[in-house]
Design an enzyme around this catalytic site. Structure first.
Site, mmCIF file in Angstrom:
data_model
loop_
_atom_site.group_PDB
_atom_site.id
_atom_site.type_symbol
_atom_site.label_atom_id
_atom_site.label_comp_id
_atom_site.label_asym_id
_atom_site.label_seq_id
_atom_site.Cartn_x
_atom_site.Cartn_y
_atom_site.Cartn_z
ATOM 1 N N GLY A 188 0.833 -1.206 0.000
ATOM 2 C CA GLY A 188 0.000 0.000 0.000
ATOM 3 C C GLY A 188 0.860 1.244 0.000
ATOM 4 O O GLY A 188 0.500 2.273 0.568
ATOM 5 N N GLY B 82 -0.547 4.575 -0.928
ATOM 6 C CA GLY B 82 -1.623 5.137 -0.123
ATOM 7 C C GLY B 82 -1.118 6.278 0.744
ATOM 8 O O GLY B 82 0.039 6.696 0.654
ATOM 9 N N ASP C 22 2.406 -1.905 -4.479
ATOM 10 C CA ASP C 22 1.075 -1.316 -4.540
ATOM 11 C C ASP C 22 0.396 -1.819 -5.811
ATOM 12 O O ASP C 22 1.067 -2.248 -6.747
ATOM 13 C CB ASP C 22 1.156 0.224 -4.554
ATOM 14 C CG ASP C 22 -0.148 0.867 -4.109
ATOM 15 O OD1 ASP C 22 -0.203 1.360 -2.971
ATOM 16 O OD2 ASP C 22 -1.134 0.853 -4.890
ATOM 17 N N ASN D 214 -0.942 -7.243 -6.959
ATOM 18 C CA ASN D 214 -2.007 -7.478 -5.985
ATOM 19 C C ASN D 214 -1.492 -8.301 -4.803
ATOM 20 O O ASN D 214 -0.826 -9.313 -4.998
ATOM 21 C CB ASN D 214 -3.122 -8.247 -6.708
ATOM 22 C CG ASN D 214 -4.410 -8.202 -5.940
ATOM 23 O OD1 ASN D 214 -4.429 -8.413 -4.734
ATOM 24 N ND2 ASN D 214 -5.486 -7.927 -6.642
ATOM 25 N N ILE D 215 -1.838 -7.884 -3.593
ATOM 26 C CA ILE D 215 -1.366 -8.629 -2.411
ATOM 27 C C ILE D 215 -1.983 -10.022 -2.330
ATOM 28 O O ILE D 215 -1.526 -10.861 -1.555
ATOM 29 C CB ILE D 215 -1.637 -7.871 -1.085
ATOM 30 C CG1 ILE D 215 -3.118 -7.477 -0.964
ATOM 31 C CG2 ILE D 215 -0.729 -6.671 -0.933
ATOM 32 C CD1 ILE D 215 -3.509 -6.975 0.412
ATOM 33 N N TYR E 199 -14.955 -3.410 7.195
ATOM 34 C CA TYR E 199 -13.553 -3.015 7.412
ATOM 35 C C TYR E 199 -13.160 -3.212 8.877
ATOM 36 O O TYR E 199 -12.093 -3.749 9.186
ATOM 37 C CB TYR E 199 -13.415 -1.549 6.983
ATOM 38 C CG TYR E 199 -12.118 -0.865 7.327
ATOM 39 C CD1 TYR E 199 -10.958 -1.097 6.607
ATOM 40 C CD2 TYR E 199 -12.077 0.074 8.362
ATOM 41 C CE1 TYR E 199 -9.784 -0.428 6.908
ATOM 42 C CE2 TYR E 199 -10.903 0.743 8.665
ATOM 43 C CZ TYR E 199 -9.771 0.490 7.943
ATOM 44 O OH TYR E 199 -8.615 1.143 8.241
ATOM 45 N N LYS F 114 -10.311 -5.729 10.236
ATOM 46 C CA LYS F 114 -9.137 -5.298 11.009
ATOM 47 C C LYS F 114 -9.068 -6.054 12.333
ATOM 48 O O LYS F 114 -7.993 -6.494 12.752
ATOM 49 C CB LYS F 114 -9.191 -3.783 11.251
ATOM 50 C CG LYS F 114 -8.873 -2.941 10.022
ATOM 51 C CD LYS F 114 -7.391 -2.999 9.658
ATOM 52 C CE LYS F 114 -7.028 -2.127 8.473
ATOM 53 N NZ LYS F 114 -5.618 -2.235 8.081
HETATM 54 N N1 SER Z 1 -9.635 6.166 8.306
HETATM 55 C C1 SER Z 1 -10.300 4.896 8.312
HETATM 56 C C2 SER Z 1 -11.621 4.953 7.680
HETATM 57 O O1 SER Z 1 -12.195 5.998 7.725
HETATM 58 C C3 SER Z 1 -10.466 4.394 9.705
HETATM 59 O O2 SER Z 1 -9.369 3.626 10.024
HETATM 60 O O3 SER Z 1 -12.073 3.978 7.186
#
Ligand code: SER
Length: 339
Positions: free
Chosen positions: A10, A13, A35, A54-55, A154, A158
């Site tokens: 990444g 990013g 990336d 791609n990872i 997400y 995580k």
């Molecule tokens: N910045 C991230 C998000 O908004 C939160 O870890 O998804």
């Protein structure tokens, strides 16, 4: 002695950009970047090797591991929380299967080299899920083991990857003949919303903070997708990068946890707008809440307790809100957009 090698996924990013620049400036490591999209020439010049791919591509990951003796991985590649809600299954694939692929490679590398490869993983405030605003107000500064009931794909990804990292560090192949081989050394930070002067995030739900600031600096109107009272902690990008490199350097024997909260300053959308207007008095900021995105922000703590990071490895952010805007964000953004 040859410099150690760090792999940064990444790298194109937000955090990736700043981290590559910081590590290159320090000169302690050779940086290998990865990336989906090729990194710009200026960043590539700071890396010993740069891969576009791609990872989830096992062959590519194995190829990178075969070419470089990797001492540490910063696995930053992810689909953020808003993007993840638009395609939850893709988020799972990238965020979980991608991370598993990196953990597998780092584990094999640890076994091959006979020493623990360090695996730095930015987790997120999104792992928390507070059911309503009254509970959020009563919860105050949330500790690592409280309210880990995420409401986004997400956040789920995580949280699960934190557990995968802990498993790979302490229990991987615990029954097998390979159990005595070196295991990797996984270390994770739960970042709040991040604000950088150099880049604007994409696909996150804390993006209203940076978007508001960058829009004002460009002289563009901004319609904020959460109401003015929405509040979460934020952190200035230089503090985020320092936190990652400090955790990398921390003595393993001092680490009492695998995952640490870190925070900079807790602010509402209105308080961000006030900071922005102080610097850009003509800023045209209005509020048009997207109820779903606002609900996601409302489920995140107003602040987190980062005392474990402070006492275990000396985390100490340099920027509170005043300094972040006054000394870092505003001056740097002004010069950026005036070019
Ligand atoms: N910045 C991230 C998000 O908004 C939160 O870890 O998804």
């Amino acid at each position: 002695m040859a410099k150690g090698v760090v792999l940064i996924t990444g790298s194109n990013g937000e955090i990736g950009h700043s981290l590559v620049n910081q590590l290159a400036a320090e000169g302690r490591y050779q940086v290998v970047s990865l990336d989906l999209t090729p990194v710009p020439d200026a960043l590539r010049a700071k890396c010993v090797a740069s891969y576009a791919g791609n990872i989830m591509d096992r062959f590519l990951m194995d190829q990178i591991a075969a070419h470089h003796e990797i001492d540490a991985v910063f696995h930053l590649a992810a689909l953020l929380s808003t993007r993840g809600e638009r395609d939850p299954e893709l988020a799972h694939q990238v965020n979980v299967e991608g991370t598993l692929n990196l953990l597998r490679v780092a584990q094999q590398q640890s076994a091959r080299l006979g020493r623990a490869v360090k695996f730095l993983f930015p987790s997120s405030i999104a792992v928390y899920g507070l059911p309503d605003l009254a509970t959020k107000a009563a919860a105050g500064r949330v500790k690592e083991d409280e309210w880990t009931v995420p409401v986004t794909m997400y956040g789920c990804n995580k949280l699960y990857c934190e557990h995968l990292g802990r498993y790979y560090t302490h229990y991987h192949r615990q029954l097998g003949a390979l159990s005595s081989m070196a295991r990797l050394d996984f270390r994770s930070l739960r970042f709040p919303g991040l604000i950088s002067a150099d880049t604007v995030p994409t696909g996150g739900t804390s993006d209203f903070g940076p978007e508001m600031l960058h829009a004002a600096a460009k002289g563009e109107p901004y319609s904020c997708f959460v109401g003015e009272n929405a509040q979460i902690p934020f952190m200035a990008m230089p503090d985020a990068v320092t936190a990652l490199t400090s955790l990398l350097d921390a003595d393993q024997s001092k680490l009492s946890r695998v995952v640490y909260n870190v925070s900079g300053f807790s602010v509402s959308a209105k308080q961000i707008a006030e900071q922005v207007k102080k610097a850009f008095p003509k800023a045209d900021i209005s509020y048009k809440p997207d109820l779903v995105r606002e609900k996601i922000v409302d489920s995140w703590p107003a602040d987190v307790d980062d005392s474990a990071a402070r006492s275990d490895w000396g985390f100490a952010p340099a920027f509170d809100a005043e300094r972040a805007f006054g000394e870092y964000l505003v001056p740097r953004i002004r010069s950026r957009y005036s070019k």
